[in-house]
Enzyme design. Sequence first.
Site, PDB file in Angstrom:
ATOM      1  N   THR A  33       3.872  35.055 -29.324  1.00 36.56           N
ATOM      2  CA  THR A  33       4.076  33.741 -28.709  1.00 36.56           C
ATOM      3  C   THR A  33       3.257  33.526 -27.434  1.00 36.56           C
ATOM      4  O   THR A  33       2.892  34.487 -26.747  1.00 36.56           O
ATOM      5  CB  THR A  33       5.582  33.594 -28.367  1.00 36.56           C
ATOM      6  OG1 THR A  33       5.782  32.479 -27.517  1.00 36.56           O
ATOM      7  CG2 THR A  33       6.114  34.802 -27.627  1.00 36.56           C
TER       8      THR A  33
ATOM      9  N   ALA B 119      12.718  36.970 -35.667  1.00 34.40           N
ATOM     10  CA  ALA B 119      12.783  37.177 -34.212  1.00 34.40           C
ATOM     11  C   ALA B 119      14.090  36.612 -33.690  1.00 34.40           C
ATOM     12  O   ALA B 119      14.734  35.787 -34.361  1.00 34.40           O
ATOM     13  CB  ALA B 119      11.619  36.465 -33.520  1.00 34.40           C
ATOM     14  N   TYR B 120      14.451  37.039 -32.512  1.00 34.18           N
ATOM     15  CA  TYR B 120      15.537  36.385 -31.773  1.00 34.18           C
ATOM     16  C   TYR B 120      14.861  35.243 -31.015  1.00 34.18           C
ATOM     17  O   TYR B 120      14.075  35.474 -30.101  1.00 34.18           O
ATOM     18  CB  TYR B 120      16.199  37.376 -30.805  1.00 34.18           C
ATOM     19  CG  TYR B 120      17.359  36.755 -30.067  1.00 34.18           C
ATOM     20  CD1 TYR B 120      18.653  36.852 -30.568  1.00 34.18           C
ATOM     21  CD2 TYR B 120      17.158  36.046 -28.891  1.00 34.18           C
ATOM     22  CE1 TYR B 120      19.722  36.262 -29.905  1.00 34.18           C
ATOM     23  CE2 TYR B 120      18.218  35.449 -28.219  1.00 34.18           C
ATOM     24  CZ  TYR B 120      19.495  35.562 -28.730  1.00 34.18           C
ATOM     25  OH  TYR B 120      20.543  34.970 -28.075  1.00 34.18           O
ATOM     26  N   THR B 121      15.133  33.996 -31.428  1.00 28.18           N
ATOM     27  CA  THR B 121      14.364  32.863 -30.903  1.00 28.18           C
ATOM     28  C   THR B 121      15.170  31.935 -29.985  1.00 28.18           C
ATOM     29  O   THR B 121      14.680  30.861 -29.638  1.00 28.18           O
ATOM     30  CB  THR B 121      13.770  32.039 -32.073  1.00 28.18           C
ATOM     31  OG1 THR B 121      14.833  31.659 -32.953  1.00 28.18           O
ATOM     32  CG2 THR B 121      12.737  32.813 -32.848  1.00 28.18           C
TER      33      THR B 121
ATOM     34  N   MET C  14      12.202  29.389 -40.035  1.00 25.45           N
ATOM     35  CA  MET C  14      11.287  28.269 -40.252  1.00 25.45           C
ATOM     36  C   MET C  14       9.924  28.749 -40.768  1.00 25.45           C
ATOM     37  O   MET C  14       9.475  28.343 -41.840  1.00 25.45           O
ATOM     38  CB  MET C  14      11.129  27.515 -38.926  1.00 25.45           C
ATOM     39  CG  MET C  14      10.200  26.330 -39.016  1.00 25.45           C
ATOM     40  SD  MET C  14      10.388  25.226 -37.601  1.00 25.45           S
ATOM     41  CE  MET C  14       9.843  26.249 -36.238  1.00 25.45           C
TER      42      MET C  14
ATOM     43  N   ASP D 175      18.722  43.828 -41.818  1.00 30.01           N
ATOM     44  CA  ASP D 175      18.798  43.700 -40.363  1.00 30.01           C
ATOM     45  C   ASP D 175      17.664  44.536 -39.783  1.00 30.01           C
ATOM     46  O   ASP D 175      17.660  45.761 -39.900  1.00 30.01           O
ATOM     47  CB  ASP D 175      20.162  44.198 -39.879  1.00 30.01           C
ATOM     48  CG  ASP D 175      20.282  44.153 -38.356  1.00 30.01           C
ATOM     49  OD1 ASP D 175      19.282  43.796 -37.681  1.00 30.01           O
ATOM     50  OD2 ASP D 175      21.367  44.478 -37.847  1.00 30.01           O
TER      51      ASP D 175
ATOM     52  N   TRP E  76       4.474  26.549 -29.996  1.00 23.11           N
ATOM     53  CA  TRP E  76       5.102  25.246 -30.277  1.00 23.11           C
ATOM     54  C   TRP E  76       5.203  24.990 -31.789  1.00 23.11           C
ATOM     55  O   TRP E  76       4.698  23.989 -32.295  1.00 23.11           O
ATOM     56  CB  TRP E  76       4.305  24.124 -29.599  1.00 23.11           C
ATOM     57  CG  TRP E  76       4.356  24.082 -28.101  1.00 23.11           C
ATOM     58  CD1 TRP E  76       4.588  25.130 -27.259  1.00 23.11           C
ATOM     59  CD2 TRP E  76       4.154  22.938 -27.262  1.00 23.11           C
ATOM     60  NE1 TRP E  76       4.540  24.700 -25.961  1.00 23.11           N
ATOM     61  CE2 TRP E  76       4.272  23.356 -25.931  1.00 23.11           C
ATOM     62  CE3 TRP E  76       3.883  21.587 -27.524  1.00 23.11           C
ATOM     63  CZ2 TRP E  76       4.135  22.480 -24.860  1.00 23.11           C
ATOM     64  CZ3 TRP E  76       3.732  20.720 -26.454  1.00 23.11           C
ATOM     65  CH2 TRP E  76       3.862  21.160 -25.136  1.00 23.11           C
TER      66      TRP E  76
ATOM     67  N   TYR F  18      12.917  36.255 -23.092  1.00 24.35           N
ATOM     68  CA  TYR F  18      12.344  36.117 -24.441  1.00 24.35           C
ATOM     69  C   TYR F  18      10.870  36.529 -24.439  1.00 24.35           C
ATOM     70  O   TYR F  18      10.440  37.327 -25.281  1.00 24.35           O
ATOM     71  CB  TYR F  18      12.505  34.667 -24.908  1.00 24.35           C
ATOM     72  CG  TYR F  18      11.715  34.311 -26.145  1.00 24.35           C
ATOM     73  CD1 TYR F  18      12.150  34.698 -27.404  1.00 24.35           C
ATOM     74  CD2 TYR F  18      10.533  33.572 -26.052  1.00 24.35           C
ATOM     75  CE1 TYR F  18      11.420  34.368 -28.544  1.00 24.35           C
ATOM     76  CE2 TYR F  18       9.803  33.240 -27.185  1.00 24.35           C
ATOM     77  CZ  TYR F  18      10.252  33.645 -28.423  1.00 24.35           C
ATOM     78  OH  TYR F  18       9.523  33.321 -29.546  1.00 24.35           O
TER      79      TYR F  18
ATOM     80  N   LYS G 271       9.130  39.673 -26.422  1.00 24.37           N
ATOM     81  CA  LYS G 271       8.055  39.509 -27.410  1.00 24.37           C
ATOM     82  C   LYS G 271       6.841  40.365 -27.031  1.00 24.37           C
ATOM     83  O   LYS G 271       6.178  40.926 -27.898  1.00 24.37           O
ATOM     84  CB  LYS G 271       7.655  38.034 -27.529  1.00 24.37           C
ATOM     85  CG  LYS G 271       8.716  37.126 -28.125  1.00 24.37           C
ATOM     86  CD  LYS G 271       9.012  37.405 -29.594  1.00 24.37           C
ATOM     87  CE  LYS G 271       7.882  36.999 -30.517  1.00 24.37           C
ATOM     88  NZ  LYS G 271       8.237  37.205 -31.947  1.00 24.37           N
TER      89      LYS G 271
HETATM   90  N1  LIG Z   1       9.479  28.337 -32.759  1.00 20.08           N
HETATM   91  C1  LIG Z   1       8.438  28.364 -31.915  1.00 20.08           C
HETATM   92  O1  LIG Z   1       8.115  27.376 -31.258  1.00 20.08           O
HETATM   93  C2  LIG Z   1       7.605  29.614 -31.776  1.00 20.08           C
HETATM   94  C3  LIG Z   1       6.469  29.579 -30.962  1.00 20.08           C
HETATM   95  C4  LIG Z   1       5.664  30.711 -30.878  1.00 20.08           C
HETATM   96  C5  LIG Z   1       5.996  31.849 -31.597  1.00 20.08           C
HETATM   97  N2  LIG Z   1       7.128  31.866 -32.351  1.00 20.08           N
HETATM   98  C6  LIG Z   1       7.427  33.085 -33.109  1.00 20.08           C
HETATM   99  O2  LIG Z   1       7.234  32.765 -34.464  1.00 20.08           O
HETATM  100  C7  LIG Z   1       8.103  33.534 -35.293  1.00 20.08           C
HETATM  101  C8  LIG Z   1       8.877  32.631 -36.221  1.00 20.08           C
HETATM  102  O3  LIG Z   1       9.629  31.716 -35.445  1.00 20.08           O
HETATM  103  P1  LIG Z   1      10.587  30.632 -36.113  1.00 20.08           P
HETATM  104  O4  LIG Z   1      10.584  29.463 -35.196  1.00 20.08           O
HETATM  105  O5  LIG Z   1      10.259  30.473 -37.553  1.00 20.08           O
HETATM  106  O6  LIG Z   1      11.994  31.363 -35.947  1.00 20.08           O
HETATM  107  P2  LIG Z   1      13.401  31.040 -36.611  1.00 20.08           P
HETATM  108  O7  LIG Z   1      13.366  29.810 -37.437  1.00 20.08           O
HETATM  109  O8  LIG Z   1      14.414  31.147 -35.509  1.00 20.08           O
HETATM  110  O9  LIG Z   1      13.573  32.262 -37.593  1.00 20.08           O
HETATM  111  C9  LIG Z   1      13.789  33.551 -37.131  1.00 20.08           C
HETATM  112  C10 LIG Z   1      14.518  34.289 -38.226  1.00 20.08           C
HETATM  113  O10 LIG Z   1      14.701  35.646 -37.809  1.00 20.08           O
HETATM  114  C11 LIG Z   1      15.979  36.035 -38.250  1.00 20.08           C
HETATM  115  N3  LIG Z   1      16.477  37.188 -37.508  1.00 20.08           N
HETATM  116  C12 LIG Z   1      16.942  37.233 -36.235  1.00 20.08           C
HETATM  117  N4  LIG Z   1      17.369  38.473 -35.939  1.00 20.08           N
HETATM  118  C13 LIG Z   1      17.156  39.228 -37.046  1.00 20.08           C
HETATM  119  C14 LIG Z   1      17.404  40.579 -37.377  1.00 20.08           C
HETATM  120  N5  LIG Z   1      17.941  41.431 -36.489  1.00 20.08           N
HETATM  121  N6  LIG Z   1      17.083  41.018 -38.617  1.00 20.08           N
HETATM  122  C15 LIG Z   1      16.539  40.180 -39.516  1.00 20.08           C
HETATM  123  N7  LIG Z   1      16.282  38.893 -39.274  1.00 20.08           N
HETATM  124  C16 LIG Z   1      16.593  38.416 -38.051  1.00 20.08           C
HETATM  125  C17 LIG Z   1      16.833  34.806 -38.015  1.00 20.08           C
HETATM  126  O11 LIG Z   1      18.023  34.900 -38.740  1.00 20.08           O
HETATM  127  P3  LIG Z   1      19.336  34.100 -38.181  1.00 20.08           P
HETATM  128  O12 LIG Z   1      19.023  32.653 -38.377  1.00 20.08           O
HETATM  129  O13 LIG Z   1      20.423  34.614 -39.053  1.00 20.08           O
HETATM  130  O14 LIG Z   1      19.474  34.466 -36.743  1.00 20.08           O
HETATM  131  C18 LIG Z   1      15.897  33.716 -38.543  1.00 20.08           C
HETATM  132  O15 LIG Z   1      16.027  33.564 -39.925  1.00 20.08           O
HETATM  133  C19 LIG Z   1       8.951  34.355 -34.314  1.00 20.08           C
HETATM  134  O16 LIG Z   1       8.353  35.613 -34.140  1.00 20.08           O
HETATM  135  C20 LIG Z   1       8.850  33.577 -33.015  1.00 20.08           C
HETATM  136  O17 LIG Z   1       9.047  34.417 -31.899  1.00 20.08           O
HETATM  137  C21 LIG Z   1       7.935  30.776 -32.476  1.00 20.08           C
END
Ligand SMILES: NC(=O)c1ccc[n+]([C@@H]2O[C@H](COP(=O)([O-])OP(=O)(O)OC[C@H]3O[C@@H](n4cnc5c(N)ncnc54)[C@H](OP(=O)(O)O)[C@@H]3O)[C@@H](O)[C@H]2O)c1
Length: 276
Positions: free
Chosen positions: A92, A50-52, A1, A26, A143, A117, A121
């Site tokens: 996060t 990230a692993y989310t 995202m 990877d 969020w 998680y 992080k």
């Molecule tokens: N979403 C939230 O509310 C939130 C809040 C605070 C912080 N964050 C942080 O913000 C960042 C972005 O979050 P997001 O919501 O955009 O996450 P997301 O949509 O889940 O995207 C994460 C991406 O990382 C990829 N990924 C996972 N394991 C991987 C690996 N080993 N090698 C390469 N790519 C890999 C995933 O691929 P696959 O789809 O193939 O698994 C996915 O494309 C992350 O660091 C997250 O921890 C998120």
Amino acid sequence: MLGVDARAAALAAGHEVVALTRADLDLTDLTAVESAVAGAAPEIVINCAAYTKVDDAETDGRDAAHLTNGVAPGYLAGAAAMAGAWIVHVSTDYVFDGAKTTGPYLESDATAPQSVYGASKLEGELAIAQAAPLSHTIVRSSWLFGNHGACFPATMLRLASTHDSLSVVDDQRGCPTFTPDLATALLAVASQQLLGVVHVAAGGDCSWYEFARETITRAGLGAVVTPCTTAEFPRPAPRPAYSVLRSGRGEAPVLRDWREGLLEYLEVRNSTEVQA
Ligand SMILES: NC(=O)c1ccc[n+]([C@@H]2O[C@H](COP(=O)([O-])OP(=O)(O)OC[C@H]3O[C@@H](n4cnc5c(N)ncnc54)[C@H](OP(=O)(O)O)[C@@H]3O)[C@@H](O)[C@H]2O)c1
């Protein structure tokens, strides 16, 4: 995202961009990471991967969360430092326990993750700082919602189109942050070379219930939203009750109010649906 919007923001700012998905690289493969970074010879590396799956991380996903969120950022930061690049890494609010009662979480507050998680992080933050001690920014946000991934408003809109009423948790507060706004801030901290941890989240704060109500009302849907407690909806991973992030660093980017981001999210969503 977030990665899709980071790529768009970087292109809009006139950067040459190499945007890699998991299929391209990877992150847990050290050799592949080193060769990808050396091959691209970047000035800036931004890690949105990230692993989310927060709940799965408590059980089957524990190892994947540790490797992807805790260990792999160190690989990327080491490779970035070797290439002379600045690394921006996204972290996060889950690094905190959410028990603070005296105002928003600042960078100076003690971390105390409550979930696997969150712990993974935090481990990643330490790995980044260790591998690139003089050339990293760790951006903690909260969020996230955006037009290129599964997110809370998308879920609420889907449920509101098939249900007359929804119960949504009202005892967790945070700052819903629109991913294009955060993406622009990631570029800003990279060009400022803001060293260390910085909190970047949308202005204002709300509960999930308030976020849901605003989303459904602004989308013009009729579903009734009622507040409920976290205890009524137990999940495998504990969530911080209070996740409001603010920066104590004067140079930190300041984002607009979450409601403004939400309006843009809905506009983009409408225009994409109309085109489809
Ligand atoms: N979403 C939230 O509310 C939130 C809040 C605070 C912080 N964050 C942080 O913000 C960042 C972005 O979050 P997001 O919501 O955009 O996450 P997301 O949509 O889940 O995207 C994460 C991406 O990382 C990829 N990924 C996972 N394991 C991987 C690996 N080993 N090698 C390469 N790519 C890999 C995933 O691929 P696959 O789809 O193939 O698994 C996915 O494309 C992350 O660091 C997250 O921890 C998120």
